[in-house]
Design a protein around this motif. Structure first.
Motif, PDB file in Angstrom:
ATOM      1  N   PRO A 639       0.802  -1.242   0.000  1.00  0.00           N
ATOM      2  CA  PRO A 639       0.000   0.000   0.000  1.00  0.00           C
ATOM      3  C   PRO A 639       0.828   1.282   0.000  1.00  0.00           C
ATOM      4  CG  PRO A 639       0.052  -0.934   2.205  1.00  0.00           C
ATOM      5  CD  PRO A 639       0.797  -1.889   1.328  1.00  0.00           C
ATOM      6  N   ALA A 640       2.174   1.168  -0.155  1.00  0.00           N
ATOM      7  CA  ALA A 640       3.030   2.356  -0.048  1.00  0.00           C
ATOM      8  C   ALA A 640       2.696   3.409  -1.092  1.00  0.00           C
ATOM      9  CB  ALA A 640       4.497   1.951  -0.159  1.00  0.00           C
ATOM     10  N   ALA A 641       2.207   2.988  -2.267  1.00  0.00           N
ATOM     11  CA  ALA A 641       1.902   3.954  -3.329  1.00  0.00           C
ATOM     12  C   ALA A 641       0.794   4.926  -2.923  1.00  0.00           C
ATOM     13  CB  ALA A 641       1.510   3.218  -4.606  1.00  0.00           C
ATOM     14  N   LYS A 642      -0.015   4.558  -1.939  1.00  0.00           N
ATOM     15  CA  LYS A 642      -1.062   5.474  -1.478  1.00  0.00           C
ATOM     16  C   LYS A 642      -0.468   6.723  -0.855  1.00  0.00           C
ATOM     17  CE  LYS A 642      -4.304   1.676  -0.549  1.00  0.00           C
ATOM     18  NZ  LYS A 642      -5.101   0.974   0.484  1.00  0.00           N
ATOM     19  N   GLU A 700       7.721   3.136  -5.548  1.00  0.00           N
ATOM     20  CA  GLU A 700       8.754   2.157  -5.877  1.00  0.00           C
ATOM     21  C   GLU A 700       8.739   0.975  -4.916  1.00  0.00           C
ATOM     22  OE1 GLU A 700      11.894   5.325  -7.925  1.00  0.00           O
ATOM     23  OE2 GLU A 700      12.026   4.846  -5.783  1.00  0.00           O
ATOM     24  N   ALA A 701       8.337   1.214  -3.666  1.00  0.00           N
ATOM     25  CA  ALA A 701       8.186   0.107  -2.725  1.00  0.00           C
ATOM     26  C   ALA A 701       7.066  -0.832  -3.178  1.00  0.00           C
ATOM     27  CB  ALA A 701       7.899   0.646  -1.326  1.00  0.00           C
ATOM     28  N   THR A 702       5.967  -0.264  -3.671  1.00  0.00           N
ATOM     29  CA  THR A 702       4.882  -1.092  -4.203  1.00  0.00           C
ATOM     30  C   THR A 702       5.342  -1.861  -5.428  1.00  0.00           C
ATOM     31  OG1 THR A 702       3.261   0.523  -3.403  1.00  0.00           O
ATOM     32  CG2 THR A 702       2.520  -1.047  -5.065  1.00  0.00           C
ATOM     33  N   GLU A 740      -5.397  -6.322  -2.463  1.00  0.00           N
ATOM     34  CA  GLU A 740      -4.734  -5.059  -2.090  1.00  0.00           C
ATOM     35  C   GLU A 740      -3.972  -4.478  -3.279  1.00  0.00           C
ATOM     36  OE1 GLU A 740      -3.401  -1.938   0.446  1.00  0.00           O
ATOM     37  OE2 GLU A 740      -4.897  -3.507   0.834  1.00  0.00           O
ATOM     38  N   LEU A 741      -3.319  -5.334  -4.038  1.00  0.00           N
ATOM     39  CA  LEU A 741      -2.557  -4.885  -5.198  1.00  0.00           C
ATOM     40  C   LEU A 741      -3.478  -4.265  -6.252  1.00  0.00           C
ATOM     41  CD1 LEU A 741      -0.045  -4.649  -6.966  1.00  0.00           C
ATOM     42  CD2 LEU A 741      -0.325  -7.058  -7.582  1.00  0.00           C
ATOM     43  N   GLY A 778     -11.078 -18.462 -11.592  1.00  0.00           N
ATOM     44  CA  GLY A 778     -12.148 -18.437 -10.612  1.00  0.00           C
ATOM     45  C   GLY A 778     -12.005 -17.354  -9.557  1.00  0.00           C
ATOM     46  N   LEU A 779     -10.773 -17.048  -9.137  1.00  0.00           N
ATOM     47  CA  LEU A 779     -10.592 -16.162  -7.987  1.00  0.00           C
ATOM     48  C   LEU A 779      -9.911 -14.829  -8.301  1.00  0.00           C
ATOM     49  CD1 LEU A 779      -9.480 -18.738  -5.251  1.00  0.00           C
ATOM     50  CD2 LEU A 779     -11.724 -17.671  -5.514  1.00  0.00           C
ATOM     51  N   TYR A 780      -9.080 -14.791  -9.332  1.00  0.00           N
ATOM     52  CA  TYR A 780      -8.198 -13.631  -9.475  1.00  0.00           C
ATOM     53  C   TYR A 780      -8.438 -12.798 -10.736  1.00  0.00           C
ATOM     54  CZ  TYR A 780      -5.637 -15.953  -5.733  1.00  0.00           C
ATOM     55  OH  TYR A 780      -5.301 -16.528  -4.547  1.00  0.00           O
ATOM     56  N   LEU A 781      -9.006 -13.385 -11.764  1.00  0.00           N
ATOM     57  CA  LEU A 781      -9.160 -12.663 -13.015  1.00  0.00           C
ATOM     58  C   LEU A 781     -10.028 -11.418 -12.858  1.00  0.00           C
ATOM     59  CD1 LEU A 781      -8.709 -12.365 -16.032  1.00  0.00           C
ATOM     60  CD2 LEU A 781     -10.610 -13.950 -16.416  1.00  0.00           C
ATOM     61  N   ASP A 782     -11.128 -11.545 -12.132  1.00  0.00           N
ATOM     62  CA  ASP A 782     -12.043 -10.412 -11.989  1.00  0.00           C
ATOM     63  C   ASP A 782     -11.421  -9.245 -11.220  1.00  0.00           C
ATOM     64  OD1 ASP A 782     -13.998 -11.657 -13.429  1.00  0.00           O
ATOM     65  OD2 ASP A 782     -15.032 -12.494 -11.684  1.00  0.00           O
ATOM     66  N   LEU A 783     -10.374  -9.519 -10.443  1.00  0.00           N
ATOM     67  CA  LEU A 783      -9.724  -8.435  -9.710  1.00  0.00           C
ATOM     68  C   LEU A 783      -9.055  -7.442 -10.658  1.00  0.00           C
ATOM     69  CD1 LEU A 783      -7.983 -10.433  -6.813  1.00  0.00           C
ATOM     70  CD2 LEU A 783     -10.060  -9.042  -6.649  1.00  0.00           C
ATOM     71  N   PHE A 784      -8.599  -7.939 -11.801  1.00  0.00           N
ATOM     72  CA  PHE A 784      -7.773  -7.110 -12.681  1.00  0.00           C
ATOM     73  C   PHE A 784      -8.412  -6.845 -14.044  1.00  0.00           C
ATOM     74  CE2 PHE A 784      -4.981  -9.539  -9.846  1.00  0.00           C
ATOM     75  CZ  PHE A 784      -4.273  -8.517  -9.243  1.00  0.00           C
TER      76      PHE A 784
END
Length: 873
Positions: A639-642, A700-702, A740-741, A778-784
């Motif tokens: 979350p450092a980019a926030k 850059e940390a993110t 989170e990503l 099933g779990l990750y595609l919809d996130l991105f």
């Protein structure tokens, strides 16, 4: 500066039209373009010579030979009271070189000697481009090393034979040339001196080849003609030895001069400047001339015309002897002299001296290379010790060429005296170790390190040398690295490295603290290779174990380096060591972990990526205990980019173009010039990584955390495919992190967010591939999926860069290959982005069609790193 300033050009009356000595006709044509113009007599003579060049039989043309001599006289002031210009002299010398080389190739025995040597498998006298001639000889005066091609060699061997008669014009030239060469050995113009050196080599080669021909020829039946030819050959030998004496006299006088040493002169470190003549004048070209002379002495079987036979006292003289200055002077020029051109030229001289020893086929001359107490061998040892580790790539390359020639000579002598059988008197050693003897602890570490040196010429040449020395029929033709086949004697290169681990590790540790950042980078790569290949080898791992701590301390010092490639390589090497020697590295693990996490937020993206690779290696080595620490780093960094301060693209562009913002930042240098990048660490000027540098950015940390997520996801995806059974990146761990990503990647209040998304899109396909189709879909595609759709094109007005758009398209294509194009298109269609997906796929098809079309694209296997691919019409 002078050449770029028109006023200075006018005031200094500089000839702006360059001379071209690549061919004789171009050299003659160059005379007419010189400003101020040359005298009419010179121009008319050059036109006359150009008219004579197409003649079929220049060998018998008296007018051509006399015209060359007259042109040289015009450039020497011998025939006119007018102001003497150097250009006619230089062109005349170029014509002499070409003329003598052609006359040499017309001698029957010169071709037979080369063919016989190849057929008998004798010492390879090929033109490797290691010296100072213009194509025909084995040495070069300027320009890159260009090996002679097989076609050129075949053409030389099939050239028409035209042996000379006693009245041939070549003997007139041979009579007058010694005086011309001796007079101009120390000419004020360096181009003239270089051409003198080439002419010396051409003269020596023709004179000694003439002896070989007369000694073996049975075609000359006329006794009177033979006597005349024999007398002409003897006169040529007198002139040849006279030239050699003049070169040695000039060389000795230059060596007796007082000159700045490398220790007390700033130009040794490349941050000072001296001109190329102060304190040594013609020393470099004297060395060129000597190398050309030695290489031109091609007398057979150690007889007349063999340099080592005629000048044996120079090879075996101690410091206190009358001729002791010769070897000590060459060593001084190679190791101590401040000028890099002198050092490289002296190394070329030693190389042709080795060639002369091998040409003679005399065991006593071979002993000069083999006997450990031989003065010549001792000089070669000290020279290689210095040149193979020289700060300048030019000298390091010259040392690499000298080293290969010396090692090949030692191997040939050893095999000729002990047979070609792999099973020698000591089967536990490689042939190289048996042949090199006491040279191995000095030579092997330098040969190893130069395979990683930044300069491509040194790197590729050293890699090829390694394969020639340690390769065998048991290795694949394209095999790289240490050649560890257990079927070869002594374990090949791997066994040699393992048995010499002590001097090798000490040398690598020392080079990690070298002044040249390119050397430090190469040393870190060499250490990583030791850990990967020797450290994980079942037979040789124990050889390296006692030196792990020494190497780790050297790598830890490199973590503070101002040069980011050095930090990068040190980071990777430490991770590799943890896998190979987990327990030995455990005492340093807290320090290593701190350094890795620092690198994970570095300003350079490749340093961040390689820090993630090193942390992945640490998890592989230490299991769950390290995994928990790494996960804590990810949870903190994601979350450092926030926290990245808001900035518009206009403000960012203005900052990039602000001169004051770029003043005083880190400076960069080429592989030869160092140390513009200083070493960091305790007791040195500067902070932990750089004297002046921009602060690290939160985003850059993110970015580093994304790379780290990729490493964990691809190394430990499930129980069936993991590097450790006790480490699994299950959905209970990975899903919250990926969620989170995705949230952080949606941020766009800072301009670098586009770079962050580019990193994500490049890593996501690898993560998906490791998870598998069902799990990722099933779990990750919809996130991105929504994030991908916005970056496929710029219809939403996000201002995405072309890099980000291309990365998103590439990501969609690779994921579609994994889960199915129909499924991927359906997910994008649900959010109204199917048109952009179709457009991207059509573009990919066009690219693939271009690749498949012959003549329009050169594939990777045909691509040359030294120039653009050639596209046929």
């Amino acid at each position: 500066e002078i050449l770029s300033h028109p006023t200075l050009l006018h005031n200094r009356n500089i000839q702006t039209s360059p001379m071209d000595f690549s061919t004789v006709d171009r050299a003659l044509t160059s005379l007419s373009r010189r400003h101020p113009a040359l005298p009419d007599e010179v121009l008319n003579l050059s036109k006359h010579l150009l008219e004579l060049l197409p003649s079929e039989n220049l060998a018998e043309n008296d007018d051509y030979a006399r015209s060359i001599i007259h042109l040289i006289e015009l450039g020497s002031g011998a025939s006119s009271d007018a102001t003497v210009r150097w250009e006619p002299l230089a062109v005349g010398l170029r014509l002499i070189v070409d003329y003598l080389e052609k006359r040499t190739s017309e001698l029957p025995q010169s071709a037979q000697l080369s063919a016989a040597a190849d057929e008998a498998g004798d010492y390879n006298d090929e033109d490797e481009g290691t010296g100072l001639g213009t194509g025909g000889g084995g040495v070069y005066a300027e320009g890159p090393r260009i090996p002679k091609t097989a076609a050129e060699t075949a053409a030389a061997l099939t050239q028409k034979e035209l042996p000379p008669t006693s009245s041939a014009p070549v003997f007139q030239l041979m009579t007058e040339l010694p005086t011309i060469l001796n007079t101009n050995v120390e000419h004020a113009e360096p181009r003239v001196r270089s051409l003198v050196a080439q002419a010396v080599g051409a003269y020596a080669r023709y004179a000694t080849s003439l002896l070989n021909w007369l000694d073996s020829s049975t075609d000359i039946t006329d006794a009177s003609e033979r006597n005349k030819l024999q007398l002409a050959a003897e006169h040529a030998q007198v002139g040849r030895r006279n030239i050699h004496a003049t070169i040695l006299l000039s060389l000795k006088s230059h060596l007796d001069m007082k000159e700045p040493s490398r220790e007390n002169n700033p130009s040794a470190a490349s941050d000072g400047a001296l001109d190329d003549t102060t304190g040594w004048r013609a020393l470099e070209t004297n060395l060129h001339a000597l190398a050309s002379y030695v290489d031109g002495c091609v007398g057979k079987n150690g007889g007349d015309g063999s340099y080592v036979n005629e000048e044996a006292a120079l090879f075996d003289s101690a410091d206190t002897d009358e001729n002791g200055w010769f070897l000590t002077g060459l060593q001084h020029c190679c190791v101590v002299h401040v000028n890099r051109h002198v050092r490289a030229a002296a190394a070329a001289v030693l190389g042709v001296l080795i060639k002369s020893c091998m040409r003679s086929r005399d065991p006593s001359h071979e002993d000069l290379l083999v006997d450990e107490d031989s003065p010549f061998r001792l000089v070669l040892k000290e020279t290689l010790k210095g040149t193979l580790a020289d700060n300048w790539s030019q000298v390091r390359m010259a040392g690499s060429v000298l080293g290969r020639r010396f090692v090949q000579a030692l191997l040939k002598i050893y095999k000729s005296r002990n047979g070609d059988d792999e099973d020698g008197e000591d089967e536990d050693l490689t042939v190289f170790e048996s042949a090199a003897g006491d040279l191995v602890p000095m030579l092997l570490p330098r040969m190893c390190l130069n395979r990683f040196y930044l300069a491509q010429g040194v790197k590729l040449y050293s890699q090829e040398t390694w394969k020639e020395v340690f390769g065998s029929h048991t290795h694949a033709a394209d095999e790289d690295g240490l050649h560890s086949s257990v079927e070869s004697r002594g374990g090949g290169g791997m066994g040699a490295v393992a048995r010499n681990a002590a001097p090798l590790c000490r040398y690598y540790s020392k080079m990690c603290d070298a002044d040249n950042h390119a050397v430090r980078e190469a040393a870190c790569q060499g250490v990583a290779e030791l850990a990967q290949k020797v450290g994980q080898h079942p037979l040789y791992a124990d050889y390296l174990s006692p030196y792990v701590n020494m190497l780790l301390q050297a790598l830890l010092m490199c973590f503070h380096d101002e040069s980011w490639p050095v930090r990068d390589e040190a980071c990777l090497a430490c991770g590799t060591f943890c896998i190979a020697y987990a327990e030995e590295c455990r005492p340093e693990l807290p320090t290593l972990f701190e350094r890795w996490t620092e690198q994970l937020t570095d300003q350079i993206w490749s340093v961040r990526e390689d820090a993630a690779c090193a942390l992945g290696d640490a998890v592989t080595a230490y299991g769950p205990e390290m995994l928990e620490k790494v996960l804590a780093v990810i949870r903190k960094s994601l979350p450092a980019a926030k926290d990245q301060p808001p900035m518009s693209r206009e403000e960012y562009k203005k900052l990039q173009n602000d001169v004051s913002a770029h003043t005083g930042n880190q400076v960069y240098s080429c592989g030869s010039l160092a140390p513009k990048l200083r070493k960091g660490g305790a007791g040195r000027i500067g902070c932990s990584s750089c004297v002046v540098d921009r602060p690290k950015q939160p985003w850059e940390a993110t970015d580093g955390a994304i790379y780290l997520l990729r490493e964990l996801s691809t190394r430990f995806p499930n129980r069936d495919d993991t590097e450790r059974e006790d480490v699994i990146m299950g959905d209970n761990i990975l899903l919250p992190l990926m969620t989170e990503l995705a949230d952080v990647a949606r941020l766009s209040h800072y301009p670098q967010s586009d770079d962050l998304r580019t990193t994500l899109f490049k890593q996501l396909p690898q993560i998906a591939e490791a998870m598998g189709k069902r799990r990722f879909k099933g779990l990750y595609l919809d996130l991105f999926i929504e994030l991908l759709s916005k970056n496929l094109d710029d219809r939403h007005g996000t201002g995405a860069s072309q890099l980000s758009i291309h990365a998103a398209g590439q990501c969609c294509e690779e994921i579609a290959k994994l889960i199915g194009f129909g499924i991927m298109r359906g997910r994008l269609e649900a959010i109204g982005c199917d048109d952009a997906f179709d457009s991207v796929m059509e573009e990919r098809k066009r690219e693939q069609a271009m690749i498949a079309t012959p003549g329009h694209f050169i594939g990777r296997e045909a691509f040359s790193p030294f120039g653009p691919p050639v596209v046929s019409s």
